[in-house]
Design a protein around this motif. Structure first.
Motif, PDB file in Angstrom:
ATOM      1  N   ASP A 111      56.907  14.124  51.503  1.00  0.00           N
ATOM      2  CA  ASP A 111      57.413  13.084  50.596  1.00  0.00           C
ATOM      3  C   ASP A 111      56.846  13.291  49.207  1.00  0.00           C
ATOM      4  O   ASP A 111      55.688  13.717  49.047  1.00  0.00           O
ATOM      5  N   GLU A 152      58.495   2.585  41.722  1.00  0.00           N
ATOM      6  CA  GLU A 152      58.332   3.845  42.442  1.00  0.00           C
ATOM      7  C   GLU A 152      59.657   4.321  43.026  1.00  0.00           C
ATOM      8  O   GLU A 152      60.512   3.523  43.410  1.00  0.00           O
ATOM      9  N   ARG A 183      55.768   7.370  40.400  1.00  0.00           N
ATOM     10  CA  ARG A 183      55.580   6.044  39.792  1.00  0.00           C
ATOM     11  C   ARG A 183      55.786   6.171  38.288  1.00  0.00           C
ATOM     12  O   ARG A 183      55.101   6.941  37.609  1.00  0.00           O
ATOM     13  N   THR A 237      47.567  13.412  44.275  1.00  0.00           N
ATOM     14  CA  THR A 237      48.216  12.694  43.177  1.00  0.00           C
ATOM     15  C   THR A 237      48.046  13.508  41.904  1.00  0.00           C
ATOM     16  O   THR A 237      46.934  13.899  41.541  1.00  0.00           O
ATOM     17  N   LEU A 242      60.967   7.371  45.910  1.00  0.00           N
ATOM     18  CA  LEU A 242      60.566   8.290  46.966  1.00  0.00           C
ATOM     19  C   LEU A 242      61.621   9.386  47.096  1.00  0.00           C
ATOM     20  O   LEU A 242      62.818   9.096  47.236  1.00  0.00           O
ATOM     21  N   VAL A 262      56.344  10.850  45.920  1.00  0.00           N
ATOM     22  CA  VAL A 262      56.447   9.498  45.380  1.00  0.00           C
ATOM     23  C   VAL A 262      56.188   9.575  43.879  1.00  0.00           C
ATOM     24  O   VAL A 262      55.162  10.128  43.450  1.00  0.00           O
ATOM     25  N   ALA A 310      58.701   3.233  47.663  1.00  0.00           N
ATOM     26  CA  ALA A 310      57.869   4.246  48.300  1.00  0.00           C
ATOM     27  C   ALA A 310      57.992   4.242  49.816  1.00  0.00           C
ATOM     28  O   ALA A 310      57.379   5.066  50.486  1.00  0.00           O
ATOM     29  N   ASP A 311      58.762   3.332  50.394  1.00  0.00           N
ATOM     30  CA  ASP A 311      58.891   3.229  51.841  1.00  0.00           C
ATOM     31  C   ASP A 311      60.378   3.270  52.193  1.00  0.00           C
ATOM     32  O   ASP A 311      61.115   2.320  51.941  1.00  0.00           O
ATOM     33  N   ARG A 314      52.968  11.732  43.459  1.00  0.00           N
ATOM     34  CA  ARG A 314      52.113  11.932  44.642  1.00  0.00           C
ATOM     35  C   ARG A 314      52.878  12.733  45.701  1.00  0.00           C
ATOM     36  O   ARG A 314      54.019  12.398  46.039  1.00  0.00           O
TER      37      ARG A 314
END
Length: 771
Positions: A607, A667, A611, A584, A669, A609, A688-689, A745
């Motif tokens: 990936d 967030e 925020r 991160t 992705l 991510v 994030a998913d 991240r």
């Protein structure tokens, strides 16, 4: 920092900010305390160029304007039989330690780490560098430029810094520790032990000028505080390693100079070499490959442009050398300064037969490259040499650089290892009447550092390791003196050579071929320095004798195992797996170092991510790379935008943020999914998913970034250093995100099917030793 730095907080601290008071250390110093330099001791300046060929300086036949080097040669000494290693890291290790490169731990460049003694890629702690010896004898020790003597996994800010320049004998350091960098937007500069954070480089920034400014600043600071202390300055240029770049005004100086082509320029250089007595008239230069006249008109125009840029970069190095020499004159110290100018290896053919405007794509030598892999993304030739293009000249010009020898960097033929050397010391080595200053005696890079210690009267610090370097100061003083060295081995990537007196055996090994004596070619370099007449069939007994001497030297110097198939680069220690864990990154973090960044992304899915409060501002959220290849994710007008620079070919994708613009902190992705054919499928998702989030956009499959790309590491909250997106850079420079960014991240995923890395379980091997 001036004066004796032994009591500064660097004794135990990697970084320091504050006021230096008395500092003590409970540890025993590795070397004796610093002495006072002997009265009248000379300054010592080593100027090392990168990938410069034998004939690229005017004292060695070049048409490139290098009057500062010419002046040094006319009052000093130029060597026509000085040899280095086929590539750069080994040369630097040998120069600084006096050990043969494999014994010093540098069989190759530091991008390999297979675990064998010859591939340690760090100078052992009990091997003193000449900088440590100079410092122990009372010298101030300065370095600017290319280091390239720390293994890649230890160049990041959290790594053990025992192999960094300050820990290896230098009081001050400024430059790039990597093998090369760009000259307009360096990917990472280090000052002493700390990264230099530059959000936006000025439009007139040029690294060669900057390095010279820093070197002059170090010398001036010393003289402001100590009028008498001598200094050792190791000035290791990044020029003219690729990507070749030069200032526009210097390029214009050579506009049209190379329209007649490489055959003509090579012939003229050789004529000047014979005229100046560097080679006898009976010498026949090695032939080239493609004739200039066989090229199309379009190719000739493009290829000439590459050489204009290369010449301009060499010219600029000389201009900056002149600035340094003028400073020495202003200080009244020019006469008592030993100045050395040399190259680390021969000119390089890595640009390929047609050159490249996509340097990092050209670097990729991975098996199974797709048929549509672009090694040269077509762009306006006028951009070559500037900050927007990472280019290198065609191999035909490398042949010119190495006039009159065969082949180029990486080879153990003379074109790869015979390089220019100029030595000047007006007060200590004045030329005798009738002495033209040309020295034809054999000398090797291990000898150079030891010669400087000898000339300066500086003893080498004690070490359990026997020094291989043999000082050649007698040769400098007497043109008729016998060479101090009579034999030397060479090896790189299975290419081997051995010289003894006039005789040389050499191979041009192809990976996968059998290693046997049938590979050896035999040359009499006293009458055939360009290695044209193979005598191996006439004297097989001499070939066998020299081959056995090579093997004995190879065993002594830890040359084995030979890299038969490139696997010594693909086998990686398990200790590097720590660098592949999710990380991160927070706004304000210094740009992540290149190799550290690559462990998160190279030849794998990953990936990102982010925020942030995406509706709170605009600008770059995360960027990785530069004009040589990279990607940047940003927000503009409530739209999420991706710029993907595929080695110079731009791809863009975007999607409206929609509800994310008013959702507050949330967030996003960004997913890079590795696909067969060395491609990534890149998509962005609101959340994030990806399994439950909504897709914002998807980019068509793009070529993965490999071969040292992305070169500039990961920056959070802006596009620091070299820009990924030039159009955005022109409008907004580094374009910092103006809103609320919490963190970014990186989550590394599965390796790509083409990933050839084999992990060596180091921890298990060490554990077995102690069982």
């Amino acid at each position: 920092m001036t004066g004796d730095a032994a009591g500064y907080p660097s004794r135990g601290y990697e970084r320091f900010t504050g006021v230096a008071a008395e500092v003590t250390s409970a540890s025993t110093p590795a070397w004796p305390p610093r002495l006072r330099a002997r009265e009248g001791a000379p300054n010592v300046v080593v100027v090392l160029l990168d990938d410069l060929g034998f004939s690229d300086l005017s004292p060695f036949g070049s048409e490139i304007a290098t009057p500062a080097v010419q002046e040094l040669a006319e009052t000093g000494y130029r060597f026509t039989n000085y040899h280095s290693t086929p590539v750069c890291s080994p040369a630097r290790a040998a120069l600084l330690t006096g050990l043969n490169p494999h014994r010093a731990g540098f069989a190759s460049v530091v991008h390999a780490d297979p675990g064998f003694p010859g591939y340690v890629m760090e100078i052992a702690e009990d091997v003193p560098t000449i900088a440590q010896s100079f410092r122990a004898s009372g010298y101030a020790t300065f370095m600017v430029g290319k280091w390239h003597l720390t293994t890649e996994s230890k160049m990041n800010d959290g790594a053990d810094k025992s192999s960094w320049p300050l820990q290896r004998g230098f009081d001050r350091y400024y430059g790039s520790m990597d093998g090369f960098t760009t000259l307009f937007h360096p990917h990472r500069l280090v000052c002493d032990n700390s990264p230099v954070i530059v959000d936006d480089y000025p439009d007139d920034y040029y690294l060669t000028d900057d390095l010279t400014d820093r070197a002059l600043g170090m010398v001036r600071a010393l003289r402001a505080n100590d009028a008498d202390k001598p200094f050792f300055l190791y000035f290791a240029h990044h020029a003219v390693h690729g990507p070749i770049q030069a200032k526009r005004q210097d390029i214009e100086k050579y506009r049209g100079a190379y329209e007649r082509g490489w055959d003509h320029v090579r012939s003229e250089r050789f004529s000047r070499q014979v005229r100046d007595g560097l080679f006898p008239a009976s010498t026949e230069p090695a032939p080239g490959d493609t004739a200039w006249e066989d090229l199309t008109a379009e190719q000739r125009d493009l290829f000439a442009r590459y050489m204009e840029v290369y010449a301009a970069a060499v010219d600029n190095v000389d201009q900056n050398l002149a600035r340094l020499l003028d400073e020495l004159r202003e200080l009244g110290e020019y006469e008592n300064t030993i100045v050395v100018v040399a190259s680390d290896n021969g000119g390089t053919g890595e640009g390929g037969p047609e050159g490249t405007r996509s340097y990092f794509s050209q670097f990729v030598q991975l098996a199974g490259l797709p048929a549509d892999w672009e090694r040269d993304v077509d762009r306006d030739p006028d951009l070559i040499g500037g900050p927007r293009v990472h280019a290198h000249y065609p191999a035909g010009w490398a042949r010119v650089s190495n006039t009159p020898f065969r082949l180029y960097k990486g080879s153990t033929y003379e074109g790869g290892i015979r390089v220019p050397l100029v030595v000047s010391w007006p007060a200590g080595l004045p030329r005798a009447d009738g002495d033209d200053g040309i020295r034809s005696q054999y000398a090797y890079v291990t000898d150079l550092g030891q010669t400087l210690l000898e000339l300066a009267g500086v003893p080498r610090l004690a070490s359990p390791h026997e020094v291989d370097g043999l000082p050649f100061d007698d040769v400098l003083r007497d043109a008729a003196a016998a060479p101090s060295r009579t034999a030397q081995y060479s090896e790189f990537a299975g290419n081997r050579a051995y010289s003894r007196g006039p005789w040389k055996i050499v191979t041009a090994h192809r990976w996968g071929d059998t290693y046997d004596d049938a590979e050896w070619r035999l040359y009499d370099t006293s009458s055939d320095p360009t290695e044209l007449v193979d005598l191996s069939g006439e004297d097989p007994e001499l070939v066998a004798e020299l081959a056995e001497e090579w093997r004995r030297a190879a065993w002594w110097n830890t040359v084995f195992p030979l890299d038969d198939d490139g696997s010594l680069f693909t086998h990686r220690p398990s200790t590097e797996l720590e660098l592949e864990r999710p990380v991160t990154l927070y706004p304000g973090t210094a740009t992540l170092e290149r190799f550290r960044s690559a462990k998160l992304t190279k030849l794998r899915s990953f990936d990102i991510v982010v925020r942030a409060d995406f509706g709170s501002g605009e600008g770059v959220l995360v960027a990785h790379g530069d004009q040589g290849g990279g990607y940047a994710l940003s927000v503009r007008d409530q739209v999420l935008e991706l710029a993907y620079n595929e080695y110079g070919r731009m791809h863009r994708a975007s999607g409206a943020l929609g509800a994310l613009a008013t959702a507050g902190e949330s967030e996003v992705l960004l997913r890079f999914a590795a696909e067969p054919g060395l491609r990534w499928r890149v998509s962005a998702w609101a959340g994030a998913d990806a399994d439950v989030a909504s897709q914002l956009f998807e980019l068509e499959p793009v070529l993965q970034l490999l071969g040292m790309a992305p070169f500039t590491g990961i920056s959070v909250g802006l596009d620091r250093g070299g820009p990924v997106d030039w159009d955005r850079h022109v409008l907004r420079r580094s374009n910092p995100f103006q809103g609320a960014l919490r963190w970014v991240r990186y989550v590394p995923g599965e390796r790509a099917p083409e990933n050839p890395e084999v992990i060596i379980p180091v921890e298990e091997a060490v554990a077995r030793i102690y069982e």
